[in-house]
Design a protein around this motif. Structure first.
Motif, PDB file in Angstrom:
ATOM      1  N   VAL A 168      32.476  30.570  77.048  1.00  0.00           N
ATOM      2  CA  VAL A 168      33.645  29.947  76.432  1.00  0.00           C
ATOM      3  C   VAL A 168      33.648  30.241  74.941  1.00  0.00           C
ATOM      4  O   VAL A 168      32.621  30.102  74.272  1.00  0.00           O
ATOM      5  CB  VAL A 168      33.657  28.423  76.669  1.00  0.00           C
ATOM      6  N   MET A 169      34.797  30.654  74.434  1.00  0.00           N
ATOM      7  CA  MET A 169      34.910  30.957  72.997  1.00  0.00           C
ATOM      8  C   MET A 169      36.340  30.698  72.524  1.00  0.00           C
ATOM      9  O   MET A 169      37.282  30.671  73.334  1.00  0.00           O
ATOM     10  CB  MET A 169      34.538  32.421  72.736  1.00  0.00           C
ATOM     11  N   ASN A 170      36.484  30.524  71.234  1.00  0.00           N
ATOM     12  CA  ASN A 170      37.800  30.411  70.614  1.00  0.00           C
ATOM     13  C   ASN A 170      38.034  31.661  69.776  1.00  0.00           C
ATOM     14  O   ASN A 170      37.474  31.792  68.676  1.00  0.00           O
ATOM     15  CB  ASN A 170      37.887  29.158  69.742  1.00  0.00           C
ATOM     16  N   PRO A 171      38.842  32.598  70.248  1.00  0.00           N
ATOM     17  CA  PRO A 171      39.032  33.865  69.523  1.00  0.00           C
ATOM     18  C   PRO A 171      39.609  33.695  68.126  1.00  0.00           C
ATOM     19  O   PRO A 171      39.375  34.533  67.248  1.00  0.00           O
ATOM     20  CB  PRO A 171      39.993  34.649  70.424  1.00  0.00           C
ATOM     21  N   LYS A 172      40.378  32.628  67.903  1.00  0.00           N
ATOM     22  CA  LYS A 172      41.017  32.432  66.605  1.00  0.00           C
ATOM     23  C   LYS A 172      40.077  31.801  65.583  1.00  0.00           C
ATOM     24  O   LYS A 172      40.443  31.632  64.431  1.00  0.00           O
ATOM     25  CB  LYS A 172      42.264  31.555  66.767  1.00  0.00           C
ATOM     26  N   PRO A 207      48.165  39.164  69.057  1.00  0.00           N
ATOM     27  CA  PRO A 207      48.122  40.608  69.321  1.00  0.00           C
ATOM     28  C   PRO A 207      46.965  41.315  68.625  1.00  0.00           C
ATOM     29  O   PRO A 207      46.531  42.382  69.060  1.00  0.00           O
ATOM     30  CB  PRO A 207      49.469  41.104  68.764  1.00  0.00           C
ATOM     31  N   GLU A 208      46.456  40.712  67.548  1.00  0.00           N
ATOM     32  CA  GLU A 208      45.374  41.344  66.790  1.00  0.00           C
ATOM     33  C   GLU A 208      44.158  41.631  67.666  1.00  0.00           C
ATOM     34  O   GLU A 208      43.467  42.622  67.479  1.00  0.00           O
ATOM     35  CB  GLU A 208      44.984  40.451  65.608  1.00  0.00           C
ATOM     36  N   TRP A 209      43.894  40.752  68.638  1.00  0.00           N
ATOM     37  CA  TRP A 209      42.728  40.973  69.499  1.00  0.00           C
ATOM     38  C   TRP A 209      43.077  41.145  70.974  1.00  0.00           C
ATOM     39  O   TRP A 209      42.377  41.840  71.701  1.00  0.00           O
ATOM     40  CB  TRP A 209      41.730  39.815  69.346  1.00  0.00           C
ATOM     41  N   ILE A 210      44.186  40.543  71.433  1.00  0.00           N
ATOM     42  CA  ILE A 210      44.491  40.604  72.864  1.00  0.00           C
ATOM     43  C   ILE A 210      44.888  42.015  73.295  1.00  0.00           C
ATOM     44  O   ILE A 210      44.640  42.424  74.435  1.00  0.00           O
ATOM     45  CB  ILE A 210      45.603  39.590  73.218  1.00  0.00           C
ATOM     46  N   GLU A 211      45.487  42.808  72.367  1.00  0.00           N
ATOM     47  CA  GLU A 211      45.886  44.165  72.730  1.00  0.00           C
ATOM     48  C   GLU A 211      44.679  45.030  73.067  1.00  0.00           C
ATOM     49  O   GLU A 211      44.786  46.014  73.806  1.00  0.00           O
ATOM     50  CB  GLU A 211      46.690  44.808  71.589  1.00  0.00           C
ATOM     51  N   ARG A 237      38.316  39.311  63.692  1.00  0.00           N
ATOM     52  CA  ARG A 237      38.395  40.256  64.814  1.00  0.00           C
ATOM     53  C   ARG A 237      37.094  41.026  64.984  1.00  0.00           C
ATOM     54  O   ARG A 237      36.636  41.264  66.112  1.00  0.00           O
ATOM     55  CB  ARG A 237      39.547  41.231  64.561  1.00  0.00           C
ATOM     56  N   GLN A 238      36.463  41.421  63.887  1.00  0.00           N
ATOM     57  CA  GLN A 238      35.223  42.189  63.986  1.00  0.00           C
ATOM     58  C   GLN A 238      34.111  41.363  64.619  1.00  0.00           C
ATOM     59  O   GLN A 238      33.307  41.900  65.394  1.00  0.00           O
ATOM     60  CB  GLN A 238      34.784  42.672  62.596  1.00  0.00           C
ATOM     61  N   GLN A 239      34.062  40.075  64.299  1.00  0.00           N
ATOM     62  CA  GLN A 239      33.035  39.228  64.891  1.00  0.00           C
ATOM     63  C   GLN A 239      33.297  39.011  66.379  1.00  0.00           C
ATOM     64  O   GLN A 239      32.371  38.855  67.165  1.00  0.00           O
ATOM     65  CB  GLN A 239      32.989  37.878  64.174  1.00  0.00           C
TER      66      GLN A 239
END
Length: 363
Positions: free
Chosen positions: A126-130, A179-183, A134-136
């Motif tokens: 489980v993580m919170n992408p926001k 979109p910064e990471w989901i793409e 993005r690099q992390q």
């Protein structure tokens, strides 16, 4: 050799078609659209009665899990859990969409425990992408040293592919879809099931892996991303405040339950209805579940009805301006037959634990 074909009767064909439509369409519909969709299908396929696919063992495990977690069982929530189960079987990516507090996390947590009751081994990340750059999240290459630095999501992905095929692995991204990471995950969510790293390395996922996303909405997700995922739509209309209150009451100490149950049943709905009808006047916009939790969070261990009224004014009134808070206090004091120290200034009082009554503030 000639291919052997088995002709289906019209009724059997219609039944299969309706089941396919229901499985793929019902989870995506809003509460109001769902009420229109079911009669519409019945009108088009008149005379054909169809029931959803049943999973008796899984449904029983879900009921037992909800009892253990002291959650109130609901047919609508159980149906959402089964829809989520079907979606994870069909798609690698599944998104749970709905406002905060509508039960998105509860759905996958209950299904996880139900799986384990049936002997299925589970691994979850489980993580919170926001909550991170993005690099992390996805990892990055140090172009000076040519060294690869693993990201949170890529580390979880590697752990999933190392697990045996009889394990079910879920990578859960609890946060807004950006979109910064989901793409970067589009190739994972389509039929390729491949995650390509900047190093050129490719991580291939099996059918035992799912990427699950929890989000408030999909306003920033591209059509390419949305089309690749199964969707379970949750709405506030599905949330029953009575079930929330009953579930909260079950989690309180037994000696408190008997004392508070009558007061909460008689007076809490009055306070909640007043606040929900005036939610547009709140200083900070919140959800229906947020309003209910604001009230319940201050009611632990109350000993008298006067304390109940004081705590409700404090819990629900904190998000209103002074005028609205004063109106709420006057309404609750009147409905609960409690008398503040000064009826003209209902907010100018506090609850005294020593005297177990309301006292006026003294300058």
């Amino acid at each position: 050799e000639k291919a052997v074909t088995k002709e289906l009767s019209e009724e059997r064909e219609a039944t299969l078609l309706i089941k396919a439509i229901r499985i793929n369409t019902l989870p995506k519909l809003t509460y109001s659209d769902l009420k229109k969709f079911v009669p519409l299908v019945s009108d088009i396929f008149s005379g054909v009665s169809v029931e959803d696919i049943t999973y008796e063992e899984l449904e029983q495990a879900i009921k037992e899990t909800m009892e253990e977690l002291k959650l109130e069982y609901s047919e609508s929530q159980s149906r959402k859990i089964l829809q989520f189960y079907e979606a994870t079987k069909q798609r690698m990516g599944v998104v749970l969409v709905g406002p905060s507090g509508c039960g998105k996390s509860t759905i996958w947590k209950v299904l996880k425990i139900a799986y384990e009751k049936l002997g299925q081994k589970m691994v979850t990340h489980v993580m919170n992408p926001k909550s991170m750059p993005r690099q992390q999240l996805l990892g990055f290459m140090d172009y000076d040293t040519r060294e690869w630095n693993e990201g949170v999501l890529t580390a979880a992905a590697r752990d999933c592919v190392r697990q045996p095929q009889d394990y079910r692995c879920w990578v859960i991204c609890d946060g807004d879809i950006d979109p910064e990471w989901i793409e970067s995950l589009n190739s994972v969510l389509d039929d390729n099931h491949l995650l390509t790293l900047p190093t050129g390395e490719r991580i291939s996922f099996g059918d035992n892996v799912n990427f699950i996303f929890e989000t408030n909405d999909l306003r920033f997700a591209s059509p390419a991303t949305v089309s690749r995922m199964g969707m379970i739509f949750m709405s506030e209309e599905d949330v029953d405040t009575k079930r929330l209150i009953t579930s909260w009451l079950k989690k309180q100490p037994e000696e408190d339950q008997a004392r508070m149950e009558g007061w909460i049943e008689d007076y809490l709905p009055i306070a909640l209805d007043w606040a929900l009808m005036r939610s547009e006047n709140m200083t900070v916009k919140t959800t229906k579940v947020g309003i209910v939790n604001s009230a319940l969070s201050v009611l632990r261990g109350i000993k008298t009805k006067a304390e109940l009224v004081y705590c409700l004014v404090k819990g629900l009134g904190s998000n209103f301006n002074t005028e609205m808070r004063s109106r709420l206090a006057s309404e609750l004091f009147d409905r609960c037959k409690e008398v503040p120290s000064d009826s003209r200034l209902p907010l100018n009082c506090y609850y005294s634990q020593s005297s177990e009554g309301l006292k006026a503030f003294v300058a």
